[in-house]
Enzyme design. Sequence first.
Site, PDB file in Angstrom:
ATOM      1  N   GLU A  54      86.926  37.872   5.363  1.00 59.01           N
ATOM      2  CA  GLU A  54      87.239  37.227   4.149  1.00 59.01           C
ATOM      3  C   GLU A  54      86.101  37.102   3.241  1.00 59.01           C
ATOM      4  O   GLU A  54      86.493  37.058   1.823  1.00 59.01           O
ATOM      5  CB  GLU A  54      87.605  35.717   4.520  1.00 59.01           C
ATOM      6  N   ASN A  65      92.870  34.050  -7.441  1.00 55.35           N
ATOM      7  CA  ASN A  65      94.213  34.763  -6.989  1.00 55.35           C
ATOM      8  C   ASN A  65      95.121  35.022  -8.201  1.00 55.35           C
ATOM      9  O   ASN A  65      94.973  34.101  -9.158  1.00 55.35           O
ATOM     10  CB  ASN A  65      94.900  33.817  -6.069  1.00 55.35           C
ATOM     11  N   ASP A  67      97.907  33.828  -8.563  1.00 53.52           N
ATOM     12  CA  ASP A  67      98.594  32.767  -8.833  1.00 53.52           C
ATOM     13  C   ASP A  67      97.959  31.840  -9.562  1.00 53.52           C
ATOM     14  O   ASP A  67      98.178  30.380 -10.064  1.00 53.52           O
ATOM     15  CB  ASP A  67      99.374  32.207  -7.606  1.00 53.52           C
ATOM     16  N   SER A  69      95.321  30.060  -8.383  1.00 55.08           N
ATOM     17  CA  SER A  69      94.495  29.392  -7.620  1.00 55.08           C
ATOM     18  C   SER A  69      93.036  30.297  -7.277  1.00 55.08           C
ATOM     19  O   SER A  69      93.085  31.427  -7.251  1.00 55.08           O
ATOM     20  CB  SER A  69      95.173  28.980  -6.230  1.00 55.08           C
ATOM     21  N   ASP A  71      90.052  31.169  -4.008  1.00 47.90           N
ATOM     22  CA  ASP A  71      89.659  30.960  -2.761  1.00 47.90           C
ATOM     23  C   ASP A  71      88.288  30.534  -2.685  1.00 47.90           C
ATOM     24  O   ASP A  71      87.340  31.319  -3.401  1.00 47.90           O
ATOM     25  CB  ASP A  71      90.089  32.288  -1.914  1.00 47.90           C
ATOM     26  N   ASN A  78      92.081  28.250   0.233  1.00 47.01           N
ATOM     27  CA  ASN A  78      92.695  28.167  -1.001  1.00 47.01           C
ATOM     28  C   ASN A  78      92.867  26.926  -1.582  1.00 47.01           C
ATOM     29  O   ASN A  78      93.088  25.812  -0.867  1.00 47.01           O
ATOM     30  CB  ASN A  78      94.083  28.801  -0.687  1.00 47.01           C
TER      31      ASN A  78
END
Length: 147
Positions: A54, A65, A67, A69, A71, A78
């Site tokens: 990750e 991201n 959308d 959002s 991380d 998230n």
Amino acid sequence: MTRELLIPLVSCLLVVNEASLIHRCDLARVLYQQDLNGFEGYFLSDWLCLAFIESNFNISKVNENADGSFDYGLFQINSHYWCNDYKSHSENLCHVDCQDLLNPNLLSGINCAKMIVSRSGGMNKWVEWRLHCAGRPLSYWLTGCHL
Ligand SMILES: *[C@@H]1O[C@H](CO)[C@@H](O)[C@H](O)[C@H]1NC(C)=O
């Protein structure tokens, strides 16, 4: 700028940058102390593989991201579901500020990751974990770590 000023400034920047990376065995030690070995059936090697896949062990990694959002941190948690970044709607299921997930003491991130694992069917929520860690031999992640 004089050389006397420049050198300490540059080395300071280097230190800050490196500080965001945690060594594999140091991380293993923290995870062990936080009782993650065997938590919900996952072992230290699962957590190490997850963190590496990750974030490359980058404690301060933040990634946007598609959308909108974000991380956060070692486990790329998230903001839409798990933490509040005060930028967009969040369920904030971990009841935590996203910025806290970047704290070098790792505790908020670990607690939130535990919550995710216990509430949402293990590590499968992390697509990269499913693709690169699940069902593979992982014990080599602990090679050379004295716990
Ligand atoms: C860690 O992540 C931060 C934020 O995404 C980035 O600025 C930094 O360069 C990364 N550090 C390393 C060593 O990759």
